[in-house]
Design a protein around this motif. Sequence first.
Motif, short mmCIF file in Angstrom:
data_model
loop_
_atom_site.label_atom_id
_atom_site.label_comp_id
_atom_site.label_asym_id
_atom_site.label_seq_id
_atom_site.Cartn_x
_atom_site.Cartn_y
_atom_site.Cartn_z
N LEU A 372 1.16 -0.88 0.36
CA LEU A 372 0.24 -0.08 0.25
C LEU A 372 1.20 1.11 0.32
CD1 LEU A 372 -2.92 -0.60 2.41
CD2 LEU A 372 -2.74 -0.86 -0.41
N ALA A 373 2.05 1.10 0.44
CA ALA A 373 2.84 2.66 0.16
C ALA A 373 3.64 2.55 -0.51
CB ALA A 373 3.70 1.97 1.53
N GLN A 374 3.94 1.44 -1.22
CA GLN A 374 4.61 1.48 -2.85
C GLN A 374 3.50 1.86 -3.40
OE1 GLN A 374 6.00 -1.57 -4.28
NE2 GLN A 374 7.08 -1.47 -5.95
N ASP A 375 2.14 1.64 -3.74
CA ASP A 375 1.23 2.73 -4.21
C ASP A 375 0.57 3.84 -3.83
OD1 ASP A 375 0.81 0.07 -5.74
OD2 ASP A 375 -0.79 -0.45 -4.73
N ARG A 376 1.37 4.07 -2.84
CA ARG A 376 1.06 5.79 -2.06
C ARG A 376 -0.39 5.60 -1.17
NH1 ARG A 376 2.01 9.46 -7.13
NH2 ARG A 376 0.46 7.96 -8.16
N TYR A 377 -1.16 4.99 -0.78
CA TYR A 377 -1.79 4.52 0.18
C TYR A 377 -1.77 4.78 1.45
CZ TYR A 377 -5.28 4.06 -3.69
OH TYR A 377 -5.72 4.06 -5.01
N LEU A 378 -0.26 4.63 1.84
CA LEU A 378 0.30 4.61 3.51
C LEU A 378 1.89 5.64 2.85
CD1 LEU A 378 -0.87 0.97 5.18
CD2 LEU A 378 -1.96 3.12 5.47
N PRO A 379 2.04 5.87 4.72
CA PRO A 379 3.16 6.45 4.01
C PRO A 379 4.78 5.81 3.75
CG PRO A 379 2.31 6.95 6.51
CD PRO A 379 1.45 6.00 5.86
#
Length: 725
Positions: A372-379
């Motif tokens: 999710l972070a890689q997809d820019r949904y999490l820090p």
Amino acid sequence: MGGARSLYRTLTILTVSKLTDVPKRILIGRALRSDKLGETLLPKRIALPVFASDPLSSVAYAPGEVLLVLSVAGVSAYHFSPWIAVAVVVLMFTVVASYRQNVHAYPSGGGDYEVATTNLGPKAGLTVASALLVDYVLTVAVSIASGVENLGSAIPFVVEHKVLCAVGTIVVLTLMNLRGVKESGKLFAIPTYVFVAGVFIMIAWGAFRGLVLGDTMKAPTAGFTIHAERGGLGGFAMVFLLLRAFSSGCAALTGVEAISNGVPAFRKPKSKNAASTLALMGILAVTMFCGIIGLAMATKVRMASNPGTDLLNHGVPLGAGYNQDPVISQVAAAVFGNGTFFFVVLAAATALVLFLAANTAYNGFPLLGSILAQDRYLPRQLHTRGDRLAFSNGIVLLAGAAVLLVVIYGADSTRLIQLYIVGVFVSFTLSQTGMVRHWNRHLATEKDPNKRRHMIRSRAINTFGAFFTGLVLVVVLATKFTHGAWVALLGMVIFFGTMTAIRKHYDRVAEEIAAPDEPSEESLRPSRVHSIVLVSKVHRPTLRALGYAKLMRSDHLEALSIGVDPAETKALKDDWERRGINVPLKILDSPYREITRPIIEYVRGLRRESPRDVVSIYIPEYVVGHWYEHVLHNQSALRLKGRLLFTPGVMVTSVPYQLESSELAKKRARKRADWNAPGAVRRGPVTRRPEEPVAAGKGASRGQGASGGKGAKGSKGPQGPQDKS
């Protein structure tokens, strides 16, 4: 001030890093090189306890939850429990068969999130991700709370302090996972296999005693009667009660999806090994679940939601002091005998495996968080690996959320389990629906008859899985909403909203900083460069900054000082003239003894007069090597940098001067080959000469760091030019 706080945090981390390095290495081990990642991959014998410990251990409490719900209608309702077990078994095999298709079609580790996003769209994928994140947190909380309760049946101290014991267990489990997936898996394998073997021995011995020897086995509660809260239920009320009991028994399915999320952690062939592990997990889980339900019926186990008032011994309530043991403990006492060797071993293994069952979430949550972070949904910090190549930030975040739940709900598994399984069935349903669309899309272009037959069979499995899990989701929501499921739904909404906001922020920043196709004002060469060297007194750092500034190409160069004390200002002017420094010195009076504001106002004035000009500010700093030296010096440079970073058209260059203490600190660091500054393992070392300044500021074309020199190589950080000590 945000920039100043960020800089201050950086210096603080660098200051304490060496002090915490030794205990860190003791707790989580030596740092691993990035090229050692392949050595952390898991064989199937280790992957089973790592990724399947949750569904395997859930047989310790899922049968009890079924009986607790049925007890509302009295003992007579217990005869429905085998049919509920059959329904759970059918659902388990359906989900396992469906997820075997998932791991072959999507082996990248995205699991349900990737399936839903690819086939149903980003919003569906984000819904799945929100559901899984909530369920992973609940997995830790429920498993630990249940383990504490099982252990408390033998050790009263644990029951009396169960919140403290649960929190302590989460901390220990967190440290184990920070050491790395493979290493923690080896620790979890033994108790998991002991538990599985113990349950199978109990089932086999119980069946032998009952069917062959004809022994009468009785649980400790066999002689009790149940005061039904709603006696004589019939019609719709009984159907609703059975559906609620079924939804509670579905807790045995939690964690099945973790294997699809953990495919990258398997050894090659990854998909095949993951599918085999799924099948083995399903066979073991349903066998143990059905065996315990059958033995509970044979040994006449009695359970009640309020045992002190609803369990009666010869018509008399047992009282508030009665401690109700879990179903598996009562069955073990009936089969092996209370206090016997096998009873103690199984009780200990059950408590331990329930603690370790949380490891399913410790592997699923960080990996999903990384995606999710890689997809820019999490820090973005959740996408970086720690010293042991585990996603350390995700592990710590999961532990913190689980501790919060345990404290709020008093480590009560019965209360926590009401929040449970909602999220996992949301992800089940959307994932299987996505797989149906996946096969439809591939069937539209596939011409090979053999491949088409395989796809049609897989689509049928996923279609049945989507229908069945969707039906169960409706049942769970209908029967558990008012009992706590609404809290899980609220958590999903919060996660969904937060991740949506984070993605919007990252998209907005990416759009703002994207390089234009055509030349813009920011990409045009400035008309002139106005360079300023900040001066507090004439010393070595000042002379170094002046010398460096002269080497740079500037249209105008001046020295700037703030006049706070008239005597010091006069001494500075006299020293400047005596040395014959050929750089004009400007003194800004500060009647209120402020340092930062006069400089900011002066720079802004220059920018207003010539908007096309760039103001380049050189800050002479000295670097210290001991943590206590920070207490002896102020942080004026940090505050000034924090303000200047928000000023357009201003470049900030730190010119470090290393004191002897920083040189000694660097030598000590070099002697410790395993020591790295925070982030070095994840992002790689930064190659920079010790005296090379670091430019920072909005619009800077070379780097954005505001501290440099040896402060970036393991020393304790820079001090400001206005430091009078």
